[in-house]
Design a protein around this motif. Structure first.
Motif, PDB file in Angstrom:
ATOM      1  N   HIS A 147       2.444  22.078  -5.807  1.00  0.00           N
ATOM      2  CA  HIS A 147       2.685  22.046  -4.365  1.00  0.00           C
ATOM      3  C   HIS A 147       4.118  22.476  -4.050  1.00  0.00           C
ATOM      4  CE1 HIS A 147      -0.653  18.766  -4.310  1.00  0.00           C
ATOM      5  NE2 HIS A 147      -1.153  19.995  -4.348  1.00  0.00           N
ATOM      6  N   VAL A 148       5.056  22.103  -4.907  1.00  0.00           N
ATOM      7  CA  VAL A 148       6.444  22.510  -4.691  1.00  0.00           C
ATOM      8  C   VAL A 148       6.592  24.020  -4.827  1.00  0.00           C
ATOM      9  CG1 VAL A 148       8.770  22.381  -5.676  1.00  0.00           C
ATOM     10  CG2 VAL A 148       7.448  20.296  -5.336  1.00  0.00           C
ATOM     11  N   LEU A 149       5.988  24.597  -5.852  1.00  0.00           N
ATOM     12  CA  LEU A 149       6.081  26.041  -6.056  1.00  0.00           C
ATOM     13  C   LEU A 149       5.444  26.803  -4.891  1.00  0.00           C
ATOM     14  CD1 LEU A 149       5.281  26.253  -9.872  1.00  0.00           C
ATOM     15  CD2 LEU A 149       7.486  26.568  -8.770  1.00  0.00           C
ATOM     16  N   GLY A 150       4.329  26.286  -4.396  1.00  0.00           N
ATOM     17  CA  GLY A 150       3.696  26.935  -3.252  1.00  0.00           C
ATOM     18  C   GLY A 150       4.570  26.889  -2.009  1.00  0.00           C
ATOM     19  N   ALA A 151       5.236  25.759  -1.784  1.00  0.00           N
ATOM     20  CA  ALA A 151       6.118  25.632  -0.623  1.00  0.00           C
ATOM     21  C   ALA A 151       7.341  26.534  -0.757  1.00  0.00           C
ATOM     22  CB  ALA A 151       6.543  24.184  -0.449  1.00  0.00           C
ATOM     23  N   LEU A 152       7.894  26.628  -1.964  1.00  0.00           N
ATOM     24  CA  LEU A 152       9.068  27.474  -2.162  1.00  0.00           C
ATOM     25  C   LEU A 152       8.726  28.949  -2.017  1.00  0.00           C
ATOM     26  CD1 LEU A 152      10.801  25.641  -5.173  1.00  0.00           C
ATOM     27  CD2 LEU A 152      11.439  25.577  -2.759  1.00  0.00           C
ATOM     28  N   GLN A 153       7.548  29.346  -2.459  1.00  0.00           N
ATOM     29  CA  GLN A 153       7.135  30.737  -2.294  1.00  0.00           C
ATOM     30  C   GLN A 153       6.950  31.099  -0.830  1.00  0.00           C
ATOM     31  OE1 GLN A 153       3.648  31.204  -4.698  1.00  0.00           O
ATOM     32  NE2 GLN A 153       4.789  31.334  -6.620  1.00  0.00           N
ATOM     33  N   LYS A 154       6.509  30.144  -0.029  1.00  0.00           N
ATOM     34  CA  LYS A 154       6.341  30.377   1.404  1.00  0.00           C
ATOM     35  C   LYS A 154       7.634  30.167   2.171  1.00  0.00           C
ATOM     36  CE  LYS A 154       1.527  28.845   1.289  1.00  0.00           C
ATOM     37  NZ  LYS A 154       0.568  27.816   1.780  1.00  0.00           N
ATOM     38  N   ALA A 159       0.835  -1.206   0.000  1.00  0.00           N
ATOM     39  CA  ALA A 159       0.000   0.000   0.000  1.00  0.00           C
ATOM     40  C   ALA A 159       0.864   1.247   0.000  1.00  0.00           C
ATOM     41  CB  ALA A 159      -0.931  -0.022   1.205  1.00  0.00           C
ATOM     42  N   ILE A 160       1.960   1.202   0.774  1.00  0.00           N
ATOM     43  CA  ILE A 160       2.864   2.350   0.806  1.00  0.00           C
ATOM     44  C   ILE A 160       3.508   2.568  -0.556  1.00  0.00           C
ATOM     45  CG2 ILE A 160       5.030   3.192   1.776  1.00  0.00           C
ATOM     46  CD1 ILE A 160       4.229   1.862   4.406  1.00  0.00           C
ATOM     47  N   ASP A 161       3.912   1.476  -1.216  1.00  0.00           N
ATOM     48  CA  ASP A 161       4.515   1.602  -2.549  1.00  0.00           C
ATOM     49  C   ASP A 161       3.526   2.196  -3.546  1.00  0.00           C
ATOM     50  OD1 ASP A 161       6.846   0.570  -1.572  1.00  0.00           O
ATOM     51  OD2 ASP A 161       6.449  -1.478  -2.223  1.00  0.00           O
ATOM     52  N   ARG A 162       2.269   1.786  -3.455  1.00  0.00           N
ATOM     53  CA  ARG A 162       1.259   2.354  -4.352  1.00  0.00           C
ATOM     54  C   ARG A 162       1.022   3.825  -4.049  1.00  0.00           C
ATOM     55  NH1 ARG A 162      -1.421  -2.572  -3.218  1.00  0.00           N
ATOM     56  NH2 ARG A 162      -2.804  -1.482  -1.765  1.00  0.00           N
ATOM     57  N   GLU A 163       1.010   4.152  -2.768  1.00  0.00           N
ATOM     58  CA  GLU A 163       0.761   5.547  -2.394  1.00  0.00           C
ATOM     59  C   GLU A 163       1.899   6.458  -2.844  1.00  0.00           C
ATOM     60  OE1 GLU A 163      -0.096   8.194   1.635  1.00  0.00           O
ATOM     61  OE2 GLU A 163      -0.117   6.008   1.710  1.00  0.00           O
ATOM     62  N   ARG A 164       3.120   5.975  -2.845  1.00  0.00           N
ATOM     63  CA  ARG A 164       4.254   6.809  -3.267  1.00  0.00           C
ATOM     64  C   ARG A 164       4.176   7.132  -4.748  1.00  0.00           C
ATOM     65  NH1 ARG A 164       9.357   3.607  -1.558  1.00  0.00           N
ATOM     66  NH2 ARG A 164      10.420   5.471  -2.303  1.00  0.00           N
ATOM     67  N   TRP A 165       3.484   6.322  -5.524  1.00  0.00           N
ATOM     68  CA  TRP A 165       3.303   6.600  -6.951  1.00  0.00           C
ATOM     69  C   TRP A 165       2.040   7.409  -7.227  1.00  0.00           C
ATOM     70  CZ3 TRP A 165       5.865   6.992 -11.204  1.00  0.00           C
ATOM     71  CH2 TRP A 165       7.051   6.280 -11.390  1.00  0.00           C
ATOM     72  N   THR A 166       1.212   7.625  -6.215  1.00  0.00           N
ATOM     73  CA  THR A 166      -0.062   8.305  -6.445  1.00  0.00           C
ATOM     74  C   THR A 166      -0.233   9.566  -5.612  1.00  0.00           C
ATOM     75  OG1 THR A 166      -1.096   6.913  -4.750  1.00  0.00           O
ATOM     76  CG2 THR A 166      -1.217   6.148  -7.033  1.00  0.00           C
ATOM     77  N   ARG A 167       0.678   9.824  -4.661  1.00  0.00           N
ATOM     78  CA  ARG A 167       0.555  10.990  -3.792  1.00  0.00           C
ATOM     79  C   ARG A 167       1.845  11.793  -3.808  1.00  0.00           C
ATOM     80  NH1 ARG A 167      -3.917  10.195  -4.454  1.00  0.00           N
ATOM     81  NH2 ARG A 167      -5.554   9.581  -2.982  1.00  0.00           N
ATOM     82  N   CYS A 168       1.699  13.126  -3.698  1.00  0.00           N
ATOM     83  CA  CYS A 168       2.860  14.010  -3.628  1.00  0.00           C
ATOM     84  C   CYS A 168       3.608  13.749  -2.323  1.00  0.00           C
ATOM     85  CB  CYS A 168       2.411  15.468  -3.710  1.00  0.00           C
ATOM     86  SG  CYS A 168       3.715  16.687  -3.429  1.00  0.00           S
ATOM     87  N   HIS A 169       4.909  13.634  -2.402  1.00  0.00           N
ATOM     88  CA  HIS A 169       5.711  13.319  -1.223  1.00  0.00           C
ATOM     89  C   HIS A 169       5.642  14.437  -0.182  1.00  0.00           C
ATOM     90  CE1 HIS A 169       8.963  11.570   1.137  1.00  0.00           C
ATOM     91  NE2 HIS A 169       9.582  12.736   1.129  1.00  0.00           N
ATOM     92  N   TYR A 170       5.427  15.662  -0.609  1.00  0.00           N
ATOM     93  CA  TYR A 170       5.394  16.796   0.326  1.00  0.00           C
ATOM     94  C   TYR A 170       3.993  17.021   0.892  1.00  0.00           C
ATOM     95  CZ  TYR A 170       5.091  21.648   1.806  1.00  0.00           C
ATOM     96  OH  TYR A 170       4.823  22.796   2.502  1.00  0.00           O
ATOM     97  N   SER A 171       3.004  17.158   0.039  1.00  0.00           N
ATOM     98  CA  SER A 171       1.665  17.516   0.489  1.00  0.00           C
ATOM     99  C   SER A 171       0.785  16.319   0.805  1.00  0.00           C
ATOM    100  CB  SER A 171       0.975  18.360  -0.585  1.00  0.00           C
ATOM    101  OG  SER A 171       0.779  17.603  -1.771  1.00  0.00           O
TER     102      SER A 171
END
Length: 300
Positions: free
Chosen positions: A64-71, A31-43
């Motif tokens: 999500h990366v751009l939003g985190a970098l802007q903040k 399940a974790i392996d599937r989630e890593r391919w379907t969910r953003c690692h940060y958000s």
């Protein structure tokens, strides 16, 4: 002995589910392996295209990366900016094109099952189901299966044949086109992250040394650079002064005298000066001028 709760079942055949722990752990890992391919690692939200990958192999949604970098939020110790990510160019699975379009448009996040098998290897046609191992070439962004790299070699991208390598020490020779495994095994992540942090610290130290003024031991090169900059500034100032001296003198401004009716110029009679202006205090009158011509002697 009739199963009324008064029996202590110590024999193995009384406990058929005693190995449930191993199966449960294996299920959680899948399940974790599937989630890593379907969910953003940060958000931890749906992995929406465009997809990015860091140097360890974690997958991120670009928004999500751009939003985190802007903040100015910290993503990882080895991530300092957007350039630390690789923009992936995966091949979309033909059977999932409609799902991909809805994900990209942002109309639906979908479920984990919808995200599985969304991409495929252009060489072996293996899909991203969470079990197949995949890699990416960081410079060109192509995504391919680990099997394709094993069969075709790791000295070039299997998709576009651009030179590549799996050795970070040789990254400069291939213009940074390093092949990185995506969603690597969980047991390998700590070592990969530690190596990424060490590379980032080494890179920052090299940049700091490059920005320093010359050789720290002697400082002669830095002094020469400062002297050359000072000479250049003095030469520019001298050139500006010479240009200002050679420029023609500005024309004097024309002085306009006060030509009012009540202020006659010096040496002029006040009455004569006032007669040259219209006295607005006197009401205007309609006048007519008749000019008669002089008849010649021939006409008479």
């Amino acid at each position: 002995m009739g199963g009324d709760g008064g029996v202590c079942a110590n024999n193995r055949h009384f406990l058929p589910q005693t190995n449930f722990g191993t199966a449960h752990r294996e299920k959680d890992k899948a399940a974790i392996d599937r989630e890593r391919w379907t969910r953003c690692h940060y958000s931890k939200q749906a992995l929406r295209p465009p997809v990015l990958a860091d140097v360890v192999g974690h997958l991120y949604s670009a928004e999500h990366v751009l939003g985190a970098l802007q903040k100015k939020e910290s993503l990882a110790a080895y991530i300092k900016g957007y350039k630390d990510f690789a923009e992936l160019r995966p091949e979309v699975n033909e059977a999932k094109k409609d799902v991909y379009s809805s994900f990209k448009a942002g109309s639906d996040d979908g479920s984990v099952e919808d995200h599985l098998n969304l991409y495929q290897c252009p060489v072996t046609l293996q899909t991203t189901n969470g079990r197949n191992r995949f890699c990416c070439a960081r410079k060109c962004g192509h995504v391919f299966s680990y099997r394709a790299m094993s069969e075709m070699g790791s000295n070039a991208c299997p998709v576009c044949a651009v030179p590549a390598t799996t050795d970070w020490e040789a990254a400069a020779a291939v213009d940074g086109n390093v092949i990185v495994e995506l969603t690597p095994p969980a047991e390998a992540i700590p070592a990969l992250e530690a190596a990424a942090v060490a590379r980032k610290e080494k890179e920052l130290a090299a940049k700091k040394k490059k920005r320093a003024d010359g050789d720290p031991a002697s400082g002669q090169e830095g002094k020469k650079k400062k002297a050359s900059h000072a000479d250049a500034a003095a030469a520019a100032a001298a050139a500006a002064a010479a240009a200002a001296a050679a420029a023609p003198a500005p024309r004097p401004k024309k002085i306009v005298a006060d030509m009012s009716r009540d202020k006659p110029p010096e040496g002029a009679e006040a009455a004569v000066w006032k007669s040259m202006f219209v006295d607005k205090s006197v009401p205007a009158q309609m006048t007519f001028t008749c000019r008669s011509g002089i008849r010649s002697t021939k006409d008479s």
